[in-house]
Design an enzyme around this catalytic site. Structure first.
Site, PDB file in Angstrom:
ATOM      1  N   HIS A   1      -3.773  -3.191  -8.200  1.00  0.00           N
ATOM      2  CA  HIS A   1      -5.065  -3.674  -7.725  1.00  0.00           C
ATOM      3  C   HIS A   1      -6.126  -3.537  -8.815  1.00  0.00           C
ATOM      4  O   HIS A   1      -7.000  -4.403  -8.970  1.00  0.00           O
ATOM      5  CB  HIS A   1      -5.473  -2.881  -6.472  1.00  0.00           C
ATOM      6  CG  HIS A   1      -6.501  -3.558  -5.636  1.00  0.00           C
ATOM      7  ND1 HIS A   1      -7.098  -2.957  -4.549  1.00  0.00           N
ATOM      8  CD2 HIS A   1      -7.064  -4.796  -5.721  1.00  0.00           C
ATOM      9  CE1 HIS A   1      -7.960  -3.784  -4.004  1.00  0.00           C
ATOM     10  NE2 HIS A   1      -7.961  -4.914  -4.691  1.00  0.00           N
TER      11      HIS A   1
ATOM     12  N   ASP B   1      -6.984   1.629  -7.988  1.00  0.00           N
ATOM     13  CA  ASP B   1      -5.637   1.882  -7.470  1.00  0.00           C
ATOM     14  C   ASP B   1      -4.616   0.967  -8.136  1.00  0.00           C
ATOM     15  O   ASP B   1      -4.955  -0.141  -8.537  1.00  0.00           O
ATOM     16  CB  ASP B   1      -5.606   1.740  -5.941  1.00  0.00           C
ATOM     17  CG  ASP B   1      -6.133   0.405  -5.413  1.00  0.00           C
ATOM     18  OD1 ASP B   1      -7.175  -0.050  -5.900  1.00  0.00           O
ATOM     19  OD2 ASP B   1      -5.501  -0.159  -4.520  1.00  0.00           O
TER      20      ASP B   1
ATOM     21  N   GLU C   1       0.841  -1.193   0.000  1.00  0.00           N
ATOM     22  CA  GLU C   1       0.000   0.000   0.000  1.00  0.00           C
ATOM     23  C   GLU C   1       0.882   1.251   0.000  1.00  0.00           C
ATOM     24  O   GLU C   1       1.784   1.375   0.828  1.00  0.00           O
ATOM     25  CB  GLU C   1      -0.906   0.014   1.227  1.00  0.00           C
ATOM     26  CG  GLU C   1      -2.003  -1.037   1.227  1.00  0.00           C
ATOM     27  CD  GLU C   1      -3.258  -0.587   0.501  1.00  0.00           C
ATOM     28  OE1 GLU C   1      -3.287   0.564   0.016  1.00  0.00           O
ATOM     29  OE2 GLU C   1      -4.220  -1.383   0.432  1.00  0.00           O
TER      30      GLU C   1
END
Length: 277
Positions: A186, A196, A148
């Site tokens: 993603h 994303d 992330e």
């Protein structure tokens, strides 16, 4: 003993060694204690040396016995999935990932200033991919590492952040022998559901370092007989929702236009990229 128990046993070996560190863990929402509790529960499972119980159609038990093999090792991740957090800060994301009720996590979080937070042992299954598909793989969480990036999704990524990401990817690629093609976003594995790491993400920069592919500067014209649906599938996209798959492809490889229509330039890029797979 079933395959799942073997896997937990393999994981436990790595977890035991990884937890022996001199550097104190950052405490967020009492996460070290909860993490240890989760690990202990896995260790309890792998200690079981029970055999599978089978019976035929008449209910007669099939003879079975557990005999421990000596030939095994840890399963390793084969993909890296890149996300953006869609939150306001790395601190907020760390809080989200250390609350049980959120049911979401990642192996790594990279902050805007380049600091890397390692949140889960690489061999463990993080909950980052959700409902997704890439090629024939329908459970991406079980074979991937989730990263992330601290970014709200509507702004460029910071240089320090990208630099740290590339260093992290290099380490992961070498440690687990991850193929170049298997560094994806993603949005690639969840077309229509996720966007994303966004059109701002520097996929071209990553491709130059060996993480994912990018189109060549000089493009060959896609032939009139070019099957663009098959090409999307070759790359890995789920084309069951074709407009969503096209958008996902363009979000990754075109970026300045993410509509569901393919221009001639888009077809040329797709033709070029698909040949790399």
């Amino acid at each position: 003993m079933n395959l799942k128990l073997y896997v937990y046993f393999f994981l436990a070996l790595t977890i035991i060694s990884s937890c022996k560190t001199k550097k104190p863990a950052t405490i967020v929402n009492n996460s070290p204690k909860v993490y240890k509790t989760q690990i202990d529960s896995l260790l309890d499972i792998v200690k079981i040396k029970d055999t599978v119980r089978l019976a035929d159609s008449a209910g007669t038990a099939i003879p079975s016995e557990f005999v421990a093999t000596v030939n095994f090792n840890l399963r390793k991740p084969n993909y890296v999935i890149i996300h953006h957090t869609a939150q306001d800060s790395a601190k907020q994301t760390l809080n989200t990932f250390t609350l049980a009720r959120t049911q979401v996590s990642a192996h790594y979080v990279v902050s805007r200033d380049g600091k890397v937070y390692h949140m889960l042992n690489d061999y463990l299954r993080s909950w980052h991919a959700g409902v997704s598909k890439w090629g024939s793989v329908t459970d991406m969480n079980s074979c991937s590492i989730g990263i992330e990036l601290d970014n709200n999704g509507v702004q460029p990524f910071q240089d320090a952040q990208v630099k740290s990401l590339i260093l992290l990817l290099a380490k992961l690629k070498k440690a687990y022998n991850i193929p170049t093609a298997n560094f994806i976003g993603h949005s690639d594995i969840a077309p229509g559901r996720k966007t994303d790491p966004s059109a701002y993400f520097p996929w071209k920069t990553l491709a130059k370092s060996g993480f994912g592919y990018w189109s060549d500067d000089v493009l060959e014209l896609a032939p009139e007989t070019f099957d663009y649906v098959a090409a999307l599938r070759i790359i890995g996209y789920d084309t069951s929702n074709l407009p969503a798959a096209i958008k996902a492809f363009k979000l990754h490889f075109i970026q300045n236009d993410v509509s569901s229509q393919l221009t001639q330039l888009d077809l040329n890029v797709l033709f070029n990229v698909a040949k790399k797979y």
